[in-house]
Scaffold this active site. Structure first.
Site, PDB file in Angstrom:
ATOM      1  N   HIS A 163      70.493  -4.881  11.562  1.00 44.21           N
ATOM      2  CA  HIS A 163      71.514  -3.907  11.956  1.00 44.21           C
ATOM      3  C   HIS A 163      72.917  -4.733  12.094  1.00 44.21           C
ATOM      4  O   HIS A 163      73.594  -4.530  12.994  1.00 44.21           O
ATOM      5  CB  HIS A 163      71.129  -3.104  13.232  1.00 44.21           C
ATOM      6  CG  HIS A 163      69.889  -2.259  12.966  1.00 44.21           C
ATOM      7  ND1 HIS A 163      69.725  -0.926  12.728  1.00 44.21           N
ATOM      8  CD2 HIS A 163      68.475  -2.725  13.288  1.00 44.21           C
ATOM      9  CE1 HIS A 163      68.501  -0.616  12.750  1.00 44.21           C
ATOM     10  NE2 HIS A 163      67.924  -1.759  13.217  1.00 44.21           N
ATOM     11  N   SER A 284      96.889 -16.832  -0.092  1.00 48.33           N
ATOM     12  CA  SER A 284      97.519 -15.801   0.105  1.00 48.33           C
ATOM     13  C   SER A 284      98.893 -16.140  -0.336  1.00 48.33           C
ATOM     14  O   SER A 284      99.589 -17.260  -0.187  1.00 48.33           O
ATOM     15  CB  SER A 284      97.529 -15.100   1.631  1.00 48.33           C
ATOM     16  OG  SER A 284      98.823 -14.614   1.726  1.00 48.33           O
ATOM     17  N   LYS A 290      95.713 -18.640   4.879  1.00 51.79           N
ATOM     18  CA  LYS A 290      94.742 -17.994   4.126  1.00 51.79           C
ATOM     19  C   LYS A 290      93.722 -18.739   3.083  1.00 51.79           C
ATOM     20  O   LYS A 290      94.507 -19.317   2.423  1.00 51.79           O
ATOM     21  CB  LYS A 290      95.027 -16.805   3.432  1.00 51.79           C
ATOM     22  CG  LYS A 290      95.643 -15.886   4.589  1.00 51.79           C
ATOM     23  CD  LYS A 290      94.624 -15.290   5.685  1.00 51.79           C
ATOM     24  CE  LYS A 290      93.484 -14.285   5.124  1.00 51.79           C
ATOM     25  NZ  LYS A 290      93.783 -13.088   4.631  1.00 51.79           N
ATOM     26  N   GLU A 297      84.059 -11.661  -3.528  1.00 53.45           N
ATOM     27  CA  GLU A 297      84.451 -10.247  -3.180  1.00 53.45           C
ATOM     28  C   GLU A 297      84.593  -9.522  -4.779  1.00 53.45           C
ATOM     29  O   GLU A 297      84.390  -8.315  -4.979  1.00 53.45           O
ATOM     30  CB  GLU A 297      86.084 -10.185  -2.854  1.00 53.45           C
ATOM     31  CG  GLU A 297      86.141 -10.496  -1.368  1.00 53.45           C
ATOM     32  CD  GLU A 297      87.608 -10.835  -0.770  1.00 53.45           C
ATOM     33  OE1 GLU A 297      87.984 -10.256   0.186  1.00 53.45           O
ATOM     34  OE2 GLU A 297      88.184 -11.620  -1.357  1.00 53.45           O
TER      35      GLU A 297
END
Ligand code: ARG
Length: 468
Positions: A163, A284, A290, A297
């Protein structure tokens, strides 16, 4: 190069009064997609011409002229010298047209006893066979990268989760090997599917079988198929082998997507368990600080695309009457795109694991969380004769007490411990160590160091053997 005369009339034009509307021609052409099948189409045609010769439908001279012509066409396409025309509906027509222009009238004998329906079926099966074999090799390399990474970090312990809540300590290697097991099943599924892919449909004609006694086993032998299809209607309209491959690829992508999700979480500031190499991350355009995990992804995102192809083709197939229908031409975009997408993911992923940094200190600190040992404590009471249900309840109350009073298990005196359960003795707190906790998980499949070492060794050896 193709002469003017080559491009004017359709190979099927006999019964038509007017030429095909150019817009319909563009709409129905599959050439931009299926031209990548040319090598398979040529191999299939060579085998077919040899089968025709064996049946006495071509002389040996005719068949060897054809084979020569077909090989020349392959060289032309390889070299980018072959000129495709708008009128070529698909790769099969383009090659047959060129063959006739190269070898003359005898080229017109190639399609004896054959239809594009069985022709495309055999081409695609050969393509899928090769790509599935490539994928199996890719999966093995990926498994090896994971096993190597696990081996390099064999000492590292991390919190295991359920979980997404900290549960029990596990070896980092055990966590990585979980993915190796998933990939093992993917590989088994691919190998098993090969049995059904590797069946030869050529010699089924358009739908009913050819009017000539073609030796289909001979064709299969030339093309390296293990068996021939048993029903011509089924053979020209069966795309199960594509659906099955897409299903297997979808499950494989599920595994890659789950792994991606973990890498994305683990490389976040919140976790900081790992750092991906600069070379596989991007920045970024606006925020200078970043560093983004784009590869995982994208893999997670591409998973949706592969599922889409499976559902797309299932939907194409679901209402088709026997046998061939032009709808079946829509099998190629999903197949090719899924195969290329999955291969790209499988082939790129090893690089991420070869260059990953595992933050040992962060992981070591994370397993200092005492609640990871709550189960060990309950199990300790079990060894002192307390039924597990009761022990679970006792330790649950200890957890609540610690949470309410900002206490730690390891701070309790023996007296305090015994206020929770009289069965507690001196040994209780001694079980609350990472190493002790690991060691007790020694059943097959558990995270005990010895077990994981054994599995690592077995996998290393097996993968090495498979890779050769
Ligand atoms: N381009 C077609 C396909 O991919 C080849 C078979 C066409 N057959 C036909 N009868 N129109 O399915």
């Amino acid at each position: 190069m193709i002469s003017k005369k080559d491009t004017t009339e359709k190979l099927w034009a006999g019964r038509f009064r007017v030429p095909l509307d150019p817009e319909v021609e563009r709409f129905s052409s599959s050439l931009p997609i299926d031209r990548r099948l040319y090598r398979y189409d040529i191999r299939g045609s060579i085998a077919h011409s040899q089968t025709l010769a064996k049946a006495g439908l071509l002389t040996l001279r005719e068949s060897s002229r054809m084979v020569k012509g077909l090989k020349q066409i392959e060289r032309e396409i390889d070299a980018g010298a072959f000129v495709f025309t708008n009128e070529d509906e698909d790769i099969h027509m383009a090659i047959e047209r060129r063959l006739t222009s190269l070898v003359g009238k005898v080229g017109g004998k190639l399609h004896t006893g054959r239809s594009r329906n069985d022709q495309v079926a055999v081409d695609v099966r050969m393509y899928v066979k090769d790509r599935v074999n490539d994928l199996i090799r890719g999966v093995i390399r990926f498994q090896q990268a994971l096993v190597n990474c696990a081996g390099h970090h064999r000492d590292v312990v991390m919190p295991g989760y359920t979980h997404l809540q900290r549960a029990q300590p596990v070896l980092f290697a055990h966590h990585l090997l979980a993915y190796v097991e998933m990939l093992e099943r993917d590989k088994q599924r691919l190998r098993d599917a090969l049995k059904r892919i590797d069946v030869m449909p050529l010699g089924s004609g358009a739908l009913a079988g050819p009017n000539f006694p073609l030796d289909r086993k001979y064709t299969a032998h030339i093309l390296g198929f293990r068996a021939v299809t048993e029903n011509s209607l089924d053979a020209v309209s069966d795309r199960d082998f594509i659906l099955e491959t897409l299903g297997i690829l979808s499950i494989l992508m599920t595994h890659l997507s789950r792994l991606s999700e973990e890498l994305i979480l683990w490389s976040s500031k919140e976790f900081q368990f790992v750092e991906l190499d600069d070379a596989v991350c991007t920045g970024s355009s606006m925020m200078p600080q970043k560093k983004n995990p784009d590869v995982p992804e994208l893999v997670r995102g591409k998973t949706g695309r592969v599922y889409g192809h499976l559902i797309g083709l299932l939907t194409v197939m679901k209402g088709l009457p026997l046998s061939y229908n032009r709808d079946l031409q829509e099998d190629k975009v999903p197949l090719f795109d899924a195969v290329e997408t999955v291969s790209a993911c499988v082939n790129l992923y090893p690089k991420l694991f070869q260059s990953i940094t595992v933050n040992r200190e962060v992981l070591a600190a994370a397993v200092q969380d005492e609640w990871l040992f709550a189960t060990d404590l309950a199990d300790y009471l079990v060894t002192r004769g307390v039924p597990f249900r009761e022990a679970h309840h006792i330790v649950g109350r200890m957890v609540r007490f610690c949470s309410d009073h900002h206490r730690k298990f390891t701070d309790f005196t023996l007296k305090e411990l015994q206020t929770f359960a009289s069965q507690f003795d001196k040994g209780a707190i001694e079980v609350l160590t990472v190493e002790g906790s690991l060691k007790r998980k020694s059943a097959i499949g558990g995270t005990a160091r010895k077990r994981v070492e054994k599995r690592l060794a077995v996998l290393e050896k097996a993968l090495q053997r498979e890779a050769n």
